[in-house]
Write a protein that holds these residues in place. Structure first.
Motif, PDB file in Angstrom:
ATOM      1  N   THR A 189       0.819  -1.210   0.000  1.00  0.00           N
ATOM      2  CA  THR A 189       0.000   0.000   0.000  1.00  0.00           C
ATOM      3  C   THR A 189       0.854   1.260   0.000  1.00  0.00           C
ATOM      4  O   THR A 189       0.323   2.351   0.162  1.00  0.00           O
ATOM      5  N   ASN A 190       2.151   1.108  -0.147  1.00  0.00           N
ATOM      6  CA  ASN A 190       3.056   2.264  -0.200  1.00  0.00           C
ATOM      7  C   ASN A 190       2.991   3.127   1.036  1.00  0.00           C
ATOM      8  O   ASN A 190       2.984   4.338   0.960  1.00  0.00           O
ATOM      9  N   ARG A 191       2.932   2.491   2.166  1.00  0.00           N
ATOM     10  CA  ARG A 191       2.873   3.278   3.392  1.00  0.00           C
ATOM     11  C   ARG A 191       4.267   3.341   4.009  1.00  0.00           C
ATOM     12  O   ARG A 191       5.072   2.450   3.800  1.00  0.00           O
ATOM     13  N   ASP A 237       7.218   3.868   1.853  1.00  0.00           N
ATOM     14  CA  ASP A 237       6.566   4.787   0.928  1.00  0.00           C
ATOM     15  C   ASP A 237       7.542   5.363  -0.086  1.00  0.00           C
ATOM     16  O   ASP A 237       7.496   6.535  -0.412  1.00  0.00           O
ATOM     17  N   TYR A 240      -5.959   9.219  -6.657  1.00  0.00           N
ATOM     18  CA  TYR A 240      -4.824   8.470  -6.109  1.00  0.00           C
ATOM     19  C   TYR A 240      -4.898   8.397  -4.593  1.00  0.00           C
ATOM     20  O   TYR A 240      -4.657   7.369  -3.970  1.00  0.00           O
ATOM     21  N   TYR A 241      -5.229   9.547  -4.028  1.00  0.00           N
ATOM     22  CA  TYR A 241      -5.326   9.662  -2.583  1.00  0.00           C
ATOM     23  C   TYR A 241      -6.368   8.684  -2.060  1.00  0.00           C
ATOM     24  O   TYR A 241      -6.149   7.943  -1.119  1.00  0.00           O
ATOM     25  N   GLU A 266      -5.247   5.084  -2.392  1.00  0.00           N
ATOM     26  CA  GLU A 266      -4.262   4.691  -1.389  1.00  0.00           C
ATOM     27  C   GLU A 266      -4.938   4.322  -0.080  1.00  0.00           C
ATOM     28  O   GLU A 266      -4.672   3.278   0.511  1.00  0.00           O
TER      29      GLU A 266
END
Lengths: 190, 171, 162, 109, 161, 336, 408
Positions: F219-221, F225, F249-250, F253
């Protein structure tokens, strides 16, 4: 209902196929192919192949095509400039393909299809049934494909490896630090 | 860290257990902070008090009898490193007595946008006429509004003097 | 963008004024700053974002690094002659509607550095909405400026800065 | 012709084969016409997909899971092919811009 | 000790020891001092003595090198007086690497040309800037401070040269 | 209820209503996840977070949404406009699709689902693997080197961690013997006097840890990130996006954050079963806790470097996941 | 081929071949980039993600401070010294004040010295806190920033208490300090000294042993001791390379010889080493603060020289002479004997020096600030070579350059 789904999916697939062939930017071809794959995965689902459906998306759309995309993004937008070397290559290949399809058609004319019985879709095409097939009767080919994958991975790594001869002999000409403070010092172990 | 410098300075490779321990220590630290009260000042509802020496907005002070303190000596303008103070003095007369001394400031302007609030004017003033007060909310929307004229800078008259003046006006 | 044109074609009626209020409310309460931190004021600007003052309470903590997602540029610090063209470029990269806060004496007028090296006021190259005096201003002062700006944005409605 | 019972509706099995043939043909045209080596690889993938469809359709029609198994295997092979093919292409592109497949007719780099 | 023939003059100013050397000998003198243990160039700068009332300086520009011996903790200041348009002096970046940027800055600010510097370009000012700001004859610049009435203005320009 | 469901037309009515409901609920949940993150991060950092727009700042996200919707929509020059616009849409679509197979316990025995597929978890993997396209295409179409670098990093990261993510769940499937999410959530054991559902984390704790790490990466956290690492790449693939497309995108996410949290709850924490607590409340509580776990990680750890990330994925998590599968298999064989 | 993209960043394809086979990509970091500490611009040649060449471009914050100082009177210059290294104004004040005092030949009373030490050490902590917080956020640990700035805020409150301003205190002036400490300041300082070690423990709990942080910093940006010395690095950059050089110990000023503290060094020579040095320095600073607070001497805080410092307020009412001095001081200022002097102090970043030249008038002839950041930025290319972009960010972070100080 299923007929409508089939025709929508088939239309999408064919449109995607046309897109693959006709788009001039490779990235659009890749995206069209992804579209074809998604459409086909829907058809797989219609055919009761649940596991193949999932694998189609995960492996094909999710990994293989991403690899294509990756390579295109890496290499930058290259456009196809030149025409074919042969004159009328497009027409010639179309004729060739038509002939091929016609041949297939005539060959398949006399084939008698078997009317399927009632397939038990609660088992057919599920993970369990696939697993039973893969790990009993077809274990040997399964393992062979595993080895094939391994070989492919090794081959890809070998092909894209860093050229050791270039990087070990110190930075090449033009890679030296620019004239500045850092450049005045002897090279140091870092 | 402070105690066993020798040990820490050697880059040992910690074991996986130590690594995990360090990660958990970090998590523990942040979690314990989570359940402590916030440190935020809830501006604008809540304002922390300014120190006595705070160098905020300028004021021109008056004596208790309502006369201005400023004697127009221009020391503040001379001391200002920015040059953002403009003082033009004039002579006091008996009919028009503004300050107790000989002279008073006819014009007193500060360009607040240029001012760096160093407090030199306050230090320079021999009669403590210009002072830097505790107010700091000075933001505004146009450049012109930041040229504070004497009217804006002067303290209001003491209430009794104001009352006297008001009654004079009425009559 | 389309909304302004739409509003103009519709003229002033109940729909557009209500919509204007809504948009103004949204824009005003969600001002994402682009930190143009240059010098001393930048540190106070960071203070504004940290726990002791917390600009997040106003919904402005989403300090995006890319100008494309920012609504407001906080020019905090001295703008040198060398930096001025870059500041303008970044301002141009921000999508409309956009606002500028000029933080501190140096950004607003040059402050004590009244000399060859500094741009005497950032309003020479970009339109400034709110000036914050001080050298550097207190973090609360910046918050105050943000609140002034919010009021302005809310009043502007659909079509800011014509 | 035989029909397949899918979700209550009857679908002719040959429709799937026809779709497969069309896709295969498109892929073949792509391989023959296009000059960009990347696109040729993509077209090959398209043809493999078409073949997979046939396999899965016949598996259903013959009620035999082996067709699906074979489709899975061919996917594996396709993945392997794509990986190696792309690796070769990247390697070639590093040395020179190959926008035309004919530029790659020599084996020497 | 650095040989005396290199030193034109020596003295102490406000507790700091200094020596003056001829500009053409700067590289040699600094090399000798480096050998002696003064390995750190603390800073390098220039002073413009334009219109100095005392008249004790032989030339307009004084290039100042401050060196430190980190073992004995002594400082020594080396000064060289140069004139000319542009004033020239040898670069010492090969002896003291930090001099690289210092010399660029001095060039940028005073227009002193350091012969032998690898990349003598402007470092602080924009590349297309005209003039050398820290020279005494370069105006401070700036603007008139705004007031509501046009009266006095703040003059920052130095006394006329 | 079941009667309507078996009716051919009623079935579709139910599905459409459920989808509409889902859209609304999930969108609201996403908005409040953002709010929750901002507030929770604030608490970790000892500040209140948004609290001025509406009560407790609850309307903050509405304001953000309105603002972003009416912001100038920018398209960079000299780029593939179609792909530029398509990329964020793919992201949102992929994020939403995963919710078609996620079941939620509502009240008593009543449960909600749109499609109850017996390869449910595979479908989630399948659609979430499409998420890569959103990022690579966004990076590619932005005509910006930082975006491209971010996009490529992300593609490599997502593809790598999908392996570990998948393998981390295999022991769970082996224990339960099904890929159907409802079966996994309701996995029942009879341990002595206890008979009922248990959280599977008790049986595969290692699987959960691997899942947690790889899901964070997926999740690209923070601390994974990298694609949008502000300090290095400005905003990665997001750099050139503004207005509504940025919002998409926001949204995607945070939708993905909810999805992986929900999945974690279904797979490892016994779904909506929690003693006598009503299922929907129990479910919500668990999801919120897992989301908080993500925020907690974000608030604590620094970011990894790209090569470290790859090394962690391939050299540590993947072997660990395989070992976990093997060990679980051995134990299962020994037990049965 | 050069293309202009967002953020004022230009990308140039050089066409050169990198060792990895791909082209070298020239990326322009900054001058407005979130991790370049304000306005540093880096022209970086990247091979893949590796830095092959790096050229810092500075001057984007050039303020003309030295020119401005020439235009101001001696006591007014204090105001501009505050603003070049804006993270440590008292150090700048102190180096200027020491240099001017050297020329004037005066010695400040012991209480003034102690107050100067207190302000400097407080500022050292706050400056390191800014460094720690921003480094943290550059490595992705946003919470570090919040925790560090929380403590920094208490320091700024103390600044405000003693001088009336948060950042640019102008507290230390030639001849003494601005004003005596208030009782509340001493109280706050006492509380701060008690709390700070616990807070530093908290930072360490988050970073020191954290495997992610360690692998991001250990072995990154190596600067061996010999190189550090040759390149003229000072402060934590030099001590992080294992050279125990600290002006407070080596060449004491302002009574530092009477305090008991250790010089923090680390042999690691990398980013982690510099981190350890700064953390240790914060602890030592707290120690110094405690000693200074406990042993704060009584007495005046300014020299008794009416020519340099204004007379106390009370005298203005009684003494005509005082009034004349007051007027002369604020209209003309004082004159400083002709000559030049250099004074250096150890700031949070290294040797912060001031070289002043007087021609005997009431304005300085030349004021040169020797800034540690300017010198410490030069080894950047050397340190970042062959590291990845992400490491470069960490390296810029640990160089801790304040661009205001670099460009002046």
């Amino acid at each position: 209902m299923a007929i409508a789904v089939f025709f929508i999916a088939a239309a999408v697939a064919i449109l995607g196929g046309v897109g693959v062939v006709s788009f001039h930017q490779p990235i659009r071809s890749v995206l069209s192919l992804v579209l074809v794959m998604l459409a086909l995965s829907v058809i797989f689902l219609l055919l009761g192949a649940q596991f193949v459906f999932a694998v189609q998306i995960i492996v094909y759309a999710g990994a293989v095509m991403v690899l294509f995309l990756f390579v295109i993004a890496l290499l930058g937008p290259a456009r196809e400039l030149g025409r074919g070397r042969l004159r009328y290559q497009g027409w010639a290949s179309a004729v060739f393909v038509l002939v091929l399809l016609g041949l297939m058609w005539t060959m398949l004319q006399g084939v008698q299809y078997r009317q399927p019985d009632k397939t038990d879709l609660n088992f057919f095409g599920t993970v369990q049934s696939i697993a039973v097939g893969l790990f009993t009767t077809y274990l040997y080919p399964f393992e062979l494909t595993s080895i094939l994958l391994l070989v492919a991975a090794i081959g890809a790594i070998y092909l894209s490896r860093k050229r050791i001869d270039e990087s070990e002999g110190g930075p090449a000409e033009g890679l030296r630090p620019s004239a500045g403070v850092g450049g005045n010092l002897p090279p140091h172990q870092t | 860290m402070a105690d066993d410098k020798k040990d820490e300075d050697k880059p040992r490779q910690p074991s996986v257990a130590q690594d995990v321990g360090a990660l958990l220590t970090g998590l523990k630290t942040t979690l314990s902070e989570t359940f402590r009260p916030v440190v935020t000042t809830m501006y604008p509802e809540d304002k922390t008090p300014r120190s006595e020496r705070y160098r905020g907005r300028h004021y021109l002070r008056r004596y208790e009898n309502g006369l201005e303190r400023c004697i127009g000596c221009e020391l503040c303008a001379a001391a200002c490193p920015v040059g953002c103070i403009l003082v033009i003095a004039a002579e006091n007369t008996d009919e028009n007595r503004v300050s107790p001394g000989e002279r008073y400031a006819k014009t007193y302007e500060i360009n607040m946008l240029r001012c760096i609030f160093c407090g030199y004017c306050e230090e320079a003033c021999p009669v403590q006429a210009i002072v830097l007060g505790p107010e700091y909310e000075l933001s505004d929307t146009s450049r012109e509004k930041f040229i504070y004229t004497k009217e804006k800078l002067l303290e209001p008259l003491p209430p009794d003097v104001q009352a006297r003046l008001d009654s004079k006006d009425k009559t | 963008m389309g909304v302004e044109a739409l509003a103009e074609s519709l003229g002033q009626n109940i729909l557009t004024t209500t919509l204007g209020k809504l948009i103004g409310w949204g824009r005003g309460n969600s001002v994402w700053p682009l930190q143009f931190g240059l010098a001393c004021c930048a540190i106070e600007m960071i203070h504004t974002a940290t726990a002791s003052v917390d600009i997040a309470r106003f919904g402005s903590e989403a300090m995006r690094a890319s100008p494309r997602q920012a609504d407001m540029m906080i020019v905090s610090g001295r703008v040198s002659q060398k930096m001025a063209p870059i500041l303008r470029t970044i301002y141009d990269q921000m999508p409309e509607p956009k606002w500028v806060i000029s933080m501190g004496a140096c950004a607003s007028t040059g402050g004590v550095f009244n000399n060859y090296a500094l741009l005497q006021g950032v309003d020479k190259i970009v339109p400034v909405d709110v000036y914050v005096p001080g050298c550097p201003p207190r973090p609360e002062d910046l918050l105050n400026a943000l609140m002034i700006l919010q009021e302005r944005i809310k009043a502007q409605g659909i079509t800011p800065r014509q | 012709m035989s029909t397949l019972n899918i979700g209550g509706s009857q679908l002719d099995a040959s429709w799937f084969l026809l779709l497969s043939a069309v896709l295969f043909g498109l892929g073949a045209i792509g391989v023959l016409v296009r000059r960009n080596p990347l696109v040729i690889l993509i077209s090959i993938e398209l043809m493999l997909n078409a073949a997979n469809l046939t396999l899965v359709a016949f598996a259903r029609q013959l009620e035999n899971i082996e067709g699906q198994l074979f489709a899975l295997m061919s996917m594996t092979v396709a993945a392997a092919e794509a990986v190696v093919g792309l690796a070769i292409l990247v390697d070639i592109f590093r040395v020179r811009d190959a926008e035309d497949i004919d530029d790659l007719s020599e084996l020497r780099g | 000790m650095i040989s005396d023939n290199l030193i034109l003059e020596r003295g102490v100013s406000a507790g700091d020891a200094w020596i003056a050397v001829a500009p053409e000998n700067v590289h040699m003198a600094l090399g000798a001092l480096k050998e002696e243990g003064y390995r750190l160039l603390v800073f390098l700068t220039c002073v413009d003595h334009l219109a100095d009332s005392s008249g004790q300086f032989p030339a307009r520009f004084e290039v100042v090198y401050e060196l430190r011996n980190m073992e004995t903790r002594e400082l020594i200041r080396v000064r060289a007086f140069i004139d000319g348009d542009p004033p020239r002096i040898d670069s010492v970046h090969d002896l003291f690497p930090p001099a690289n940027w210092d010399e660029r800055e001095t060039f940028d600010m005073f227009g002193v040309v350091f012969a032998g510097h690898p990349d003598l370009t402007r470092i602080l000012m924009p590349d297309d800037w005209v003039g050398h700001p820290l020279r005494r004859d370069f105006p401070v610049g700036g603007e008139v401070v705004e007031f509501s009435e046009e009266h006095e203005t703040w003059q920052t320009a130095p006394e006329k040269a | 209820m079941t009667q309507i469901y078996n009716d051919p037309i009623g079935h579709w009515v139910v599905v459409v209503v459920a989808m509409a409901l889902l859209l609304f609920v999930v969108l609201t949940a996403t908005a409040y996840t953002v709010w929750f993150e901002r507030v929770a991060l604030g608490r970790i950092q000892r500040r209140p977070g948004p609290n001025r727009v509406g009560p407790y700042g609850l309307l903050q996200l509405a304001a953000d949404g309105v603002k972003l919707a009416f912001k100038e929509s920018f398209i960079p020059e000299k780029t593939d406009r179609i792909i530029y616009v398509l990329a964020p849409t793919i992201g949102v679509a992929a994020a939403f699709l995963a919710w078609t197979v996620i079941p939620i316990g509502l009240w008593g025995d009543l449960q909600y689902w749109i499609a109850d597929v017996n390869v449910g978890i595979l479908i989630i993997f399948a659609v979430s693997s499409l998420n890569v396209y959103a990022i690579v295409l966004g990076g590619y179409a932005s005509n910006n080197k930082y975006s491209l670098l971010g996009g490529l990093r992300s593609a490599a990261q997502l593809v790598s961690y999908e392996m570990a993510l998948g393998l981390a769940l295999v022991p769970t499937f082996m224990i339960v013997g099904s890929l159907r999410l409802r079966d996994i959530a309701g996995f029942t054991v009879s341990w002595g006097p206890y008979h009922g559902p248990i959280p599977l984390i008790l049986l595969t704790p290692l699987g959960f840890i691997i899942y947690l790490i790889s899901a964070t990466a997926e999740t690209n956290r923070t601390p994974f990130d990298l694609p949008e690492a502000e300090q290095e790449l400005i905003g990665g693939f997001l750099t050139e996006y503004s207005g509504l497309k940025f919002t998409m995108y926001y949204l995607a996410e945070y939708l993905n954050v909810i999805t992986v949290s929900t999945l974690a709850v279904l797979l490892f924490f016994g779904g909506w079963y929690l003693w006598i607590v009503p299922p929907v409340i129990a479910f919500l509580l668990k999801v919120v806790l897992v989301v908080f776990l993500y925020i907690w990680l974000r608030g604590t750890f620094p970011r990894l470097r790209y090569d470290m990330l790859m090394r962690l994925g391939w050299k540590f998590l993947l072997p660990l996941a395989i070992a976990n599968v093997v060990v679980t298999a051995i134990i299962l064989v020994a037990v049965t | 081929m050069t293309t202009e993209i967002g953020q004022g960043i230009t990308v140039t394809k050089t066409g050169e071949q990198g060792a990895f086979g791909g082209e070298l990509l020239t990326i322009n970091f900054g001058p407005h980039h979130p991790s370049t500490h304000g306005v540093l611009r880096l022209i970086v040649d990247l091979d893949g993600e590796q830095v092959r060449r790096l050229k810092p471009v500075i001057g984007y914050l050039h303020t003309g401070i030295e020119k401005q100082a020439e235009a101001l009177r001696w006591q007014q210059v204090v105001v501009v010294t505050d603003r070049h290294d804006y993270l440590s104004p008292p150090f700048n004040n102190l180096s200027y004040a020491l240099a001017v005092e050297k020329l004037l030949g005066v010695e400040v009373p012991p209480r003034a010295n102690a107050l100067r030490v207190i302000m400097c050490e407080l500022t050292r902590i706050s400056s390191h806190l800014v460094w720690l917080g921003t480094s943290g956020i550059e490595l992705g640990a946003s919470t570090m920033l919040m925790y560090c700035f929380r403590e920094r805020d208490t320091i700024l409150d103390m600044n405000e208490e003693i001088s009336g301003f948060r950042m640019h205190t102008s507290y230390i002036r030639p001849g003494g300090v601005m004003a005596d400490a208030t009782p509340r300041f001493l109280e706050l300082l006492d509380r701060f000294c008690n709390q700070m070690p616990g807070n530093i423990d908290e930072y360490e709990a988050l970073l020191t042993m954290n495997p992610i942080f360690r692998s991001r910093t250990i072995g990154i940006g190596r600067l061996p001791a010999e190189d550090a010395k040759v390149l003229g690095a000072t402060g934590p950059m030099l001590r992080g390379s294992g050279v125990p050089w600290d002006l407070r110990k080596s060449m004491p000023y302002s009574g530092y010889e009477s305090y008991d503290f250790e010089v923090a060094t680390s042999d690691l020579c990398d980013c982690y080493g510099r981190y350890l040095v700064r953390i240790k320095e914060m602890r030592e600073s707290v120690k110094i603060l405690r000693q200074a607070l406990d042993g704060l001497p009584d007495g005046p805080v300014n020299i008794d020289d009416r020519k340099v410092l204004p007379p106390p307020r009370e005298e203005l009412e009684t003494s005509m002479e005082a009034v004349i001095h007051h007027f002369k001081l604020f209209t003309e200022g004082y004159t400083v004997p002709a000559g030049d002097a250099y004074a250096a102090v150890e700031s949070g970043r290294g040797e912060n020096g001031c070289y002043v030249v007087s021609d005997g008038t009431h304005k300085p002839r030349r004021v040169k600030f020797r800034s540690a950041s300017f010198v410490n930025l030069q080894p950047l290319e050397r340190m970042a070579m062959n590291h990845m972009v992400a490491d470069m960010v960490a390296i810029i972070g640990t160089a801790d350059a304040v661009l205001g100080d670099v460009d002046r």
